[in-house]
Design an enzyme around this catalytic site. Sequence first.
Site, PDB file in Angstrom:
ATOM      1  N   LYS A  83      26.557  48.415  55.874  1.00  0.00           N
ATOM      2  CA  LYS A  83      27.279  47.586  56.840  1.00  0.00           C
ATOM      3  C   LYS A  83      28.302  46.738  56.072  1.00  0.00           C
ATOM      4  O   LYS A  83      27.936  46.011  55.137  1.00  0.00           O
ATOM      5  CB  LYS A  83      26.263  46.699  57.563  1.00  0.00           C
ATOM      6  CG  LYS A  83      26.674  46.270  58.947  1.00  0.00           C
ATOM      7  CD  LYS A  83      25.498  45.560  59.615  1.00  0.00           C
ATOM      8  CE  LYS A  83      25.839  45.084  60.999  1.00  0.00           C
ATOM      9  NZ  LYS A  83      24.824  44.156  61.517  1.00  0.00           N
TER      10      LYS A  83
HETATM   11  O1  G3P Z   1      23.905  42.149  63.783  1.00  0.00           O
HETATM   12  C1  G3P Z   1      25.084  41.616  64.213  1.00  0.00           C
HETATM   13  C2  G3P Z   1      25.154  41.028  65.592  1.00  0.00           C
HETATM   14  O2  G3P Z   1      24.472  41.770  66.512  1.00  0.00           O
HETATM   15  C3  G3P Z   1      24.987  39.547  65.633  1.00  0.00           C
HETATM   16  O3  G3P Z   1      24.513  39.069  66.839  1.00  0.00           O
HETATM   17  O4  G3P Z   1      23.385  37.359  68.178  1.00  0.00           O
HETATM   18  O5  G3P Z   1      24.110  36.796  65.860  1.00  0.00           O
HETATM   19  O6  G3P Z   1      25.786  37.087  67.662  1.00  0.00           O
HETATM   20  P1  G3P Z   1      24.454  37.493  67.147  1.00  0.00           P
END
Ligand code: G3P
Length: 217
Positions: A83
């Site tokens: 990633k």
């Molecule tokens: O893994 C990346 C992404 O899904 C982050 O999500 O909830 O931290 O905005 P969030």
Amino acid sequence: MKFFLDTADIKEIREANSWGVLDGVTSNPSLIAKTGRKFREVAAEICATVKGDVSLETVALDADDIVKEAHELVKFGSNAVVKIPIMKEGLKALKRLADEGIRCNVTTCFSAPQALLAAKAGAAYISPFVGRLDDIGHDGMEVARQIRTIYDNYGFKTQLLVASIRHPLHVIEAAMIGADVATMPFKIFEQLVKHPLTDSGIEKFLKDWKSQNLSIW
Ligand code: G3P
């Protein structure tokens, strides 16, 4: 549409995996930090537990170091996907890794042009963060929709992985726009299964069944 869990919590991963519908896992530095465990231990455990793709994120900021980290990350298993945050150095690294046949998930994507660049450089996945865009008053799913159209227009094979999902409606919308993957926290995964009418329906069936002392055997 594939369902990925956005977590580094091995208990959550094991539980969702046992339901038979888990296609993969995405992690990020914040999720790894939240476990309070060593990165290598967590990464190895997740890659061994899940059959599908597991995204493990690089933390370097220049292309040479991102490539070095990527070479280390793919050692965790054939399902490890690197990633990489979208940025100039990330694109340089992505191109080199894609040319080597290493699969990369381009992350922290907040716009269609970023997604177009990632696809051109050979990303296996693009991760638009729809929830974080919604958080600042934008329409996150609209960006995912634009990416779907652009990728389809030009036949890019990069998979649209809708990330930063905040509620079940995001999952429905992702499926409606034809996303390849939706990655979500365990809480959302559980919410997808539940419905109050299902709970009351099951309760009524069992009550009626027991009232007549019925038995399958
Ligand atoms: O893994 C990346 C992404 O899904 C982050 O999500 O909830 O931290 O905005 P969030």
